[in-house]
Design a protein around this motif. Structure first.
Motif, short mmCIF file in Angstrom:
data_model
loop_
_atom_site.label_atom_id
_atom_site.label_comp_id
_atom_site.label_asym_id
_atom_site.label_seq_id
_atom_site.Cartn_x
_atom_site.Cartn_y
_atom_site.Cartn_z
N MET A 157 -23.01 65.48 43.38
CA MET A 157 -21.73 65.23 44.03
C MET A 157 -20.66 65.03 42.96
SD MET A 157 -20.79 62.31 46.87
CE MET A 157 -21.40 60.98 45.85
N GLN A 158 -19.57 65.74 43.10
CA GLN A 158 -18.45 65.60 42.18
C GLN A 158 -17.78 64.25 42.39
OE1 GLN A 158 -16.78 68.22 39.93
NE2 GLN A 158 -18.95 68.76 39.94
N ARG A 159 -17.57 63.51 41.31
CA ARG A 159 -16.94 62.21 41.41
C ARG A 159 -15.55 62.24 40.79
NH1 ARG A 159 -18.23 58.95 45.00
NH2 ARG A 159 -17.19 57.32 43.78
N LYS A 160 -14.63 61.55 41.46
CA LYS A 160 -13.25 61.45 40.98
C LYS A 160 -12.90 60.00 40.72
CE LYS A 160 -11.49 65.20 43.94
NZ LYS A 160 -10.51 65.49 45.03
N ALA A 161 -11.87 59.82 39.90
CA ALA A 161 -11.27 58.50 39.71
C ALA A 161 -9.76 58.68 39.72
CB ALA A 161 -11.72 57.87 38.41
N ILE A 162 -9.06 57.63 40.13
CA ILE A 162 -7.61 57.64 40.10
C ILE A 162 -7.16 56.34 39.45
CG2 ILE A 162 -7.44 56.66 42.46
CD1 ILE A 162 -4.82 58.29 42.75
N ILE A 163 -6.12 56.40 38.62
CA ILE A 163 -5.68 55.24 37.89
C ILE A 163 -4.16 55.16 37.85
CG2 ILE A 163 -5.85 56.45 35.68
CD1 ILE A 163 -6.51 53.77 34.35
N ILE A 164 -3.64 53.93 37.99
CA ILE A 164 -2.24 53.64 37.68
C ILE A 164 -2.24 52.62 36.55
CG2 ILE A 164 -1.33 54.22 39.95
CD1 ILE A 164 -1.19 51.20 40.55
N GLY A 165 -1.17 52.63 35.76
CA GLY A 165 -1.13 51.76 34.59
C GLY A 165 -1.86 52.34 33.40
N ALA A 166 -2.00 53.67 33.37
CA ALA A 166 -2.78 54.33 32.32
C ALA A 166 -2.06 54.41 30.98
CB ALA A 166 -3.17 55.74 32.76
N THR A 167 -0.78 54.02 30.94
CA THR A 167 -0.05 54.06 29.67
C THR A 167 0.12 52.65 29.09
OG1 THR A 167 2.10 53.97 30.82
CG2 THR A 167 1.19 56.16 30.31
N GLY A 168 -0.46 51.66 29.75
CA GLY A 168 -0.36 50.29 29.27
C GLY A 168 -1.41 49.96 28.22
N LEU A 169 -1.43 48.71 27.83
CA LEU A 169 -2.29 48.27 26.73
C LEU A 169 -3.77 48.53 27.00
CD1 LEU A 169 -2.14 46.90 23.96
CD2 LEU A 169 -2.38 44.71 25.12
N VAL A 170 -4.24 48.13 28.18
CA VAL A 170 -5.63 48.37 28.55
C VAL A 170 -5.80 49.77 29.13
CG1 VAL A 170 -7.52 47.66 30.08
CG2 VAL A 170 -6.10 45.93 28.96
N GLY A 171 -4.86 50.19 29.94
CA GLY A 171 -4.96 51.46 30.65
C GLY A 171 -5.13 52.67 29.75
N GLN A 172 -4.49 52.66 28.60
CA GLN A 172 -4.60 53.82 27.71
C GLN A 172 -6.02 54.01 27.20
OE1 GLN A 172 -2.43 53.32 23.95
NE2 GLN A 172 -2.40 51.11 24.28
N TYR A 173 -6.72 52.90 26.96
CA TYR A 173 -8.12 52.99 26.54
C TYR A 173 -9.02 53.36 27.73
CZ TYR A 173 -6.78 50.60 22.21
OH TYR A 173 -6.21 50.26 21.01
N LEU A 174 -8.73 52.75 28.88
CA LEU A 174 -9.56 53.00 30.04
C LEU A 174 -9.47 54.45 30.52
CD1 LEU A 174 -11.46 51.92 32.20
CD2 LEU A 174 -9.45 51.24 33.54
N ALA A 175 -8.27 55.01 30.49
CA ALA A 175 -8.09 56.39 30.95
C ALA A 175 -8.96 57.35 30.14
CB ALA A 175 -6.62 56.80 30.84
N LYS A 176 -9.02 57.15 28.84
CA LYS A 176 -9.85 58.01 28.00
C LYS A 176 -11.32 57.90 28.39
CE LYS A 176 -10.86 59.07 23.14
NZ LYS A 176 -12.32 59.06 23.26
#
Length: 233
Positions: free
Chosen positions: A1-20
């Motif tokens: 099954m193909q899995r997706k994720a969606i994120i907001i705050g991806a350019t913030g301090l934590v978000g930039q690491y999490l998005a990667k």
């Protein structure tokens, strides 16, 4: 099954690491932000949104459904926002609006970056709003809601001089401070690592789930994040 994720705050301090990290964990990562994240790869789909009041319009085309896990690292400060009302709009209203839109689309798992001092009875606005946001999202009834409560975040904060001073002071004494202390600062990267680790566990469980699980909330405290991400020597 193909899995997706969606994120907001991806350019913030934590978000930039999490998005990667999420882009490597999921087949598709949907990023909604005012500007592109620093790191972009083939699995990412970026949607630029200058005004989060229009977030619902973006959701008509992003393809979010029950196979999508949602993440929010969105947050600001009163100084950056300009007023109490503007701060609350970002930290509470936008986060809750995002969570509602996700839940309406069938999203079952939500991962929220909050704060160690979240407290509905706090005399500090920042702590109260963090707690109000947690409570509002709890009431939406996600199958899995995971809340992360870090202490002082170590990393480069734009427009947060007091935190920068605190970080420099901590760096001088960090060799003498035990990570077992509840208020021990934590790097943004380690918070992102902890969030990705929890997401991976739920992601793996989806391979074996055959029925809807009941609504639950898990709070990951600062001490737990430090333990989860400690480098073994």
């Amino acid at each position: 099954m193909q899995r997706k994720a969606i994120i907001i705050g991806a350019t913030g301090l934590v978000g930039q690491y999490l998005a990667k990290q999420l882009s490597e964990l999921y087949d598709t990562l949907i990023v909604i932000a005012r500007r592109p994240p620093r790191y972009i790869n083939a699995s990412m789909r970026f949607y630029q949104l200058n005004d989060f009041d229009n977030l619902a319009e973006v959701f008509t085309s992003v393809g979010v459904n029950h196979t999508t896990d949602a993440f929010s690292c969105l947050g600001t400060t009163k100084k950056q926002a300009g007023s109490d009302e503007a701060f609350r709009k970002v930290d509470h209203d936008y986060n809750v609006s995002f969570a509602k839109l996700c839940r309406d689309k069938g999203v079952e798992n939500f991962f929220l970056l909050s704060s160690m001092n979240a407290d509905l009875d706090s005399r500090f606005l920042y702590n109260r709003v963090k707690a109000e946001t947690e409570q509002s999202i709890k009431e939406l009834g996600f199958a899995q809601l995971v809340i992360f409560r870090p202490s002082l975040l170590l990393g480069r904060h734009k427009g947060r001089p007091l935190e920068s001073i605190s970080q420099k002071a901590f760096q001088l004494i960090s060799p003498l401070v035990s990570e077992a202390l509840p208020m021990h600062p934590i790097s943004a990267k380690r918070v992102a690592n902890a969030m990705a680790m929890c997401a991976h566990n739920i992601y793996e469980r989806h391979k074996y789930l055959t029925k809807q699980v009941s609504a639950t909330t898990t709070i990951i405290e600062n001490k737990q994040m430090l333990a989860m991400t400690r480098v073994k020597r």
